[in-house]
Design a protein around this motif. Structure first.
Motif, mmCIF file in Angstrom:
data_model
loop_
_atom_site.group_PDB
_atom_site.id
_atom_site.type_symbol
_atom_site.label_atom_id
_atom_site.label_comp_id
_atom_site.label_asym_id
_atom_site.label_seq_id
_atom_site.Cartn_x
_atom_site.Cartn_y
_atom_site.Cartn_z
ATOM 1 N N GLY A 136 0.835 -1.195 0.000
ATOM 2 C CA GLY A 136 0.000 0.000 0.000
ATOM 3 C C GLY A 136 0.867 1.241 0.000
ATOM 4 O O GLY A 136 2.053 1.188 -0.328
ATOM 5 N N SER A 137 0.287 2.356 0.396
ATOM 6 C CA SER A 137 0.991 3.641 0.351
ATOM 7 C C SER A 137 1.003 4.306 1.716
ATOM 8 O O SER A 137 0.090 4.130 2.526
ATOM 9 C CB SER A 137 0.324 4.581 -0.666
ATOM 10 N N THR A 138 2.047 5.098 1.949
ATOM 11 C CA THR A 138 2.172 5.884 3.169
ATOM 12 C C THR A 138 1.248 7.098 3.107
ATOM 13 O O THR A 138 0.544 7.326 2.125
ATOM 14 C CB THR A 138 3.616 6.364 3.328
ATOM 15 N N VAL A 139 1.285 7.904 4.154
ATOM 16 C CA VAL A 139 0.474 9.129 4.204
ATOM 17 C C VAL A 139 0.775 10.034 3.010
ATOM 18 O O VAL A 139 -0.121 10.621 2.412
ATOM 19 C CB VAL A 139 0.715 9.878 5.529
ATOM 20 N N GLY A 222 2.739 12.831 11.866
ATOM 21 C CA GLY A 222 3.178 13.131 13.225
ATOM 22 C C GLY A 222 2.921 12.006 14.207
ATOM 23 O O GLY A 222 2.871 12.231 15.415
ATOM 24 N N VAL A 223 2.791 10.768 13.704
ATOM 25 C CA VAL A 223 2.423 9.618 14.531
ATOM 26 C C VAL A 223 3.628 8.720 14.775
ATOM 27 O O VAL A 223 4.377 8.403 13.841
ATOM 28 C CB VAL A 223 1.296 8.809 13.845
ATOM 29 N N ASP A 224 3.831 8.320 16.015
ATOM 30 C CA ASP A 224 4.836 7.323 16.380
ATOM 31 C C ASP A 224 4.256 5.951 16.030
ATOM 32 O O ASP A 224 3.354 5.453 16.705
ATOM 33 C CB ASP A 224 5.133 7.426 17.875
ATOM 34 N N LEU A 225 4.767 5.332 14.964
ATOM 35 C CA LEU A 225 4.198 4.068 14.491
ATOM 36 C C LEU A 225 4.285 2.963 15.535
ATOM 37 O O LEU A 225 3.441 2.056 15.552
ATOM 38 C CB LEU A 225 4.894 3.619 13.204
ATOM 39 N N TRP A 229 0.051 -0.238 17.100
ATOM 40 C CA TRP A 229 -0.213 -1.613 16.685
ATOM 41 C C TRP A 229 -1.527 -2.178 17.210
ATOM 42 O O TRP A 229 -2.080 -3.100 16.621
ATOM 43 C CB TRP A 229 0.970 -2.503 17.075
ATOM 44 N N GLU A 230 -2.046 -1.634 18.277
ATOM 45 C CA GLU A 230 -3.320 -2.155 18.803
ATOM 46 C C GLU A 230 -4.496 -1.709 17.937
ATOM 47 O O GLU A 230 -5.415 -2.506 17.664
ATOM 48 C CB GLU A 230 -3.517 -1.701 20.251
ATOM 49 N N ASN A 231 -4.442 -0.453 17.478
ATOM 50 C CA ASN A 231 -5.555 0.080 16.678
ATOM 51 C C ASN A 231 -5.050 1.022 15.587
ATOM 52 O O ASN A 231 -5.295 2.239 15.640
ATOM 53 C CB ASN A 231 -6.552 0.835 17.576
ATOM 54 N N PRO A 232 -4.355 0.509 14.564
ATOM 55 C CA PRO A 232 -3.883 1.389 13.488
ATOM 56 C C PRO A 232 -5.037 1.821 12.584
ATOM 57 O O PRO A 232 -6.072 1.144 12.511
ATOM 58 C CB PRO A 232 -2.911 0.488 12.718
ATOM 59 N N ARG A 236 -4.034 7.664 9.879
ATOM 60 C CA ARG A 236 -2.909 8.045 10.735
ATOM 61 C C ARG A 236 -1.682 7.177 10.533
ATOM 62 O O ARG A 236 -0.551 7.669 10.552
ATOM 63 C CB ARG A 236 -3.323 7.945 12.222
ATOM 64 N N SER A 237 -1.900 5.880 10.382
ATOM 65 C CA SER A 237 -0.780 4.928 10.389
ATOM 66 C C SER A 237 -0.993 3.812 9.374
ATOM 67 O O SER A 237 -1.038 2.636 9.745
ATOM 68 C CB SER A 237 -0.617 4.343 11.792
ATOM 69 N N PRO A 238 -1.102 4.171 8.084
ATOM 70 C CA PRO A 238 -1.298 3.135 7.065
ATOM 71 C C PRO A 238 -0.154 2.135 7.006
ATOM 72 O O PRO A 238 -0.346 0.975 6.624
ATOM 73 C CB PRO A 238 -1.407 3.928 5.757
ATOM 74 N N GLU A 239 1.048 2.573 7.402
ATOM 75 C CA GLU A 239 2.211 1.694 7.372
ATOM 76 C C GLU A 239 1.987 0.490 8.293
ATOM 77 O O GLU A 239 2.230 -0.664 7.911
ATOM 78 C CB GLU A 239 3.463 2.471 7.806
ATOM 79 N N VAL A 240 1.528 0.754 9.516
ATOM 80 C CA VAL A 240 1.255 -0.332 10.466
ATOM 81 C C VAL A 240 0.022 -1.116 10.035
ATOM 82 O O VAL A 240 -0.004 -2.351 10.093
ATOM 83 C CB VAL A 240 1.073 0.234 11.890
ATOM 84 N N TYR A 241 -1.009 -0.418 9.597
ATOM 85 C CA TYR A 241 -2.253 -1.080 9.192
ATOM 86 C C TYR A 241 -1.984 -2.129 8.124
ATOM 87 O O TYR A 241 -2.450 -3.273 8.219
ATOM 88 C CB TYR A 241 -3.239 -0.029 8.686
ATOM 89 N N ARG A 242 -1.234 -1.767 7.101
ATOM 90 C CA ARG A 242 -1.000 -2.681 5.977
ATOM 91 C C ARG A 242 -0.098 -3.846 6.359
ATOM 92 O O ARG A 242 -0.328 -4.985 5.942
ATOM 93 C CB ARG A 242 -0.387 -1.911 4.809
ATOM 94 N N VAL A 243 0.939 -3.574 7.147
ATOM 95 C CA VAL A 243 1.844 -4.647 7.556
ATOM 96 C C VAL A 243 1.117 -5.606 8.494
ATOM 97 O O VAL A 243 1.239 -6.836 8.364
ATOM 98 C CB VAL A 243 3.115 -4.066 8.203
#
Length: 375
Positions: A136-139, A222-225, A229-232, A236-243
Motif C-alpha cells: 500500500g501507500s504511506t500518508v 506526526g504519529v509514532d508508528l 499496533w493495537e488500533n492502526p 494516521r498509520s497506514p504503514e502499520v495497518y497494511r503490515v
C-alpha cells in the motif's frame, strides 16, 4: 560559509552563521510532531577553519540523556563516516571540528538514504530468491514494500522482520542490509538451511515518509508508528495497518523489530515478559535466542537494557508486544546505540552502519538456533 539541508533527511535550523568559531544552530522538530533529535546538514566554505557548532536547544531534545558521551558523525563523501569531538554542557550540544575540505556533512547517525533503500530492494530482487510486494501507500503516497524470501509453503516457519518504525534510527536499515546479504547468499549454509525451513517476510523501512522528511520518530502525520499496533488506521498509520494486515494473513512464528536507542550504549533485546499470554515456552525461546546471538556476535549482551514489564502490564500498542500476544510467538525488539557499544568501543567510528550490518548477518545464526523450537 553556508549550511544546507535540501536533500533526503536533511534537518537543522540555522540561527547565526557569521562566525565559524560560534555557529549557532537548533534541532528541528519532526514534521507535524514535537520530537527533536535528528540532525543532518552540509557545511560549505569552512575548510581548515576551526568550526564550533552549538545546538542551543539540545536540552529540549526528545532524549537529552542521549547526548551524554555522544560524538557526532561526519563525512566528506557521504560514504565514509567518522566521529568528531562533541560535548554536552549546560543544555548545549557543541561540535568542535576543523574540516579538511570545503564541503562536509554532519549527522546524528550515519544516514541510510531513500536511494540506498531503493537500491537494496533492487539488489534483493536481483538475487532471484526474493519477491517484492507493494502493501500500500504511506500518508504521503510512498510505497510500503515487503520482501518475501523462501518457499512460501504452509509448513514453513513464518519469520517477520521490520525496521525503521522510527525513521531516524537508520542503523536498523543497515542491519537489514546485512541480514539480507547473508540470507540471499547461496554459498552460506546457515541461510540455505533456514530457507529450507522458513519463509522470511522483511520490511526494510516501515516509515519511508519520516525517513525522507528527516524525522527522528514519526511519520508524515506526526504519529509514532510503534504506538499504533493495537488500533492502526489508514488515515494516521497506514504503514502499520497494511503490515499488520499481511501478518494476520501469513501468521508469525518469530518477530524481530529493529531499532536504535539514543541513551543506552549497548546492543540489547527487549522481549514480551509483560503480555498476558507470556509463559515458560516463550521464556525458554528468549533464553535460547539471546544465548545464540551472544555466541554469534560479541557486540550483543544481556546485562544492560530496558526494565522488564511486570506480568500483564505490557503496552500492546508496541509492535513486539502486540505481535507476541496475538500470535503467541517469540517476539523481540532489538536495539542498537546511536553512541558507541561500550563493550567493544571504537573511538574513530563508534557504532556505525557497517557494525549494524555485521550484526544483521549474525542474527541469522540466532534464528537458526531457535528455528527447531518455534512450533
Amino acid at each position: 560559509m553556508k549550511i544546507s539541508t535540501q536533500f533526503d533527511a536533511g534537518s537543522v535550523v540555522v540561527k547565526d552563521l557569521s562566525n565559524p568559531a560560534d555557529i549557532r544552530l537548533a534541532l528541528r522538530a519532526d514534521h507535524a510532531a514535537d520530537f527533536a533529535q535528528w540532525f543532518y546538514f552540509r557545511l560549505q566554505g569552512a575548510a581548515y577553519q576551526n568550526c564550533v557548532m552549538h545546538f542551543e536547544n539540545a536540552a529540549e531534545a526528545a532524549y537529552p540523556e542521549g547526548w551524554e558521551g555522544y560524538q557526532a558523525c561526519a563525512s566528506y563523501d557521504r560514504q565514509n563516516w567518522f566521529r568528531v569531538p562533541t560535548e554536552y554542557e549546560n543544555g548545549v550540544l557543541t561540535i568542535n571540528h576543523t574540516p579538511l575540505a570545503n564541503s562536509i556533512y554532519y549527522a546524528y547517525f550515519e544516514p541510510y538514504s531513500n536511494e540506498q533503500h531503493l537500491n537494496l530492494l533492487g539488489e534483493a530482487q536481483g538475487s532471484g530468491l526474493c519477491q517484492i510486494d507493494d502493501l500500500g501507500s504511506t500518508v504521503q503516497g510512498r510505497d510500503i514494500n515487503l520482501l518475501t524470501i523462501g518457499n512460501q509453503v504452509a509448513s514453513d516457519l513464518k519469520v517477520w522482520i521490520i525496521a525503521r518504525q522510527h525513521p531516524g534510527e537508520t542503523m536498523a536499515e543497515w542491519f537489514v542490509e546485512g541480514l539480507l546479504s547473508r540470507l540471499l547468499d547461496p554459498q552460506d549454509s546457515t541461510a540455505r538451511a533456514l530457507l529450507d525451513r522458513a519463509t522470511f517476510y522483511i520490511v526494510p523501512n516501515m516509515n519511508p515518509d519520516g525517513s525522507v522528511l528527516g524525522n527522528l520518530r514519526t511519520n508524515a502525520a506526526g504519529v509514532d508508528l510503534n504506538r499504533e499496533w493495537e488500533n492502526p488506521t489508514l488515515e494516521r498509520s497506514p504503514e502499520v495497518y497494511r503490515v499488520r494486515e499481511k501478518m494476520l494473513e501469513t501468521g508469525v512464528d518469530l518477530f524481530l523489530d529493529i531499532h536504535g536507542d539514543e541513551s543506552i550504549p549497548f546492543i540489547f533485546a527487549a522481549g514480551t515478559e509483560g503480555v498476558p499470554s507470556y509463559d515458560e515456552r516463550i521464556a525458554e525461546l528468549e533464553r535460547q535466542f539471546k544465548a545464540a546471538l551472544e555466541a554469534a556476535s560479541p557486540d550483543f549482551q544481556d546485562e544492560y537494557g530496558y526494565p522488564k514489564d511486570e506480568p500483564g502490564k505490557a503496552d500492546l500498542r508496541l509492535a513486539t508486544n502486540w505481535v507476541g500476544e496475538r500470535f503467541g510467538c517469540l517476539a523481540y525488539t532489538l536495539e542498537m546505540p546511536f553512541k558507541d557499544n561500550n563493550n567493544l568501543p571504537d573511538d574513530d567510528f563508534g557504532w556505525n552502519g557497517q557494525r549494524s550490518l555485521r550484526l544483521g548477518e549474525a542474527v541469522l545464526s540466532a534464528i537458526w538456533s531457535v528455528s527447531g523450537s518455534l512450533r
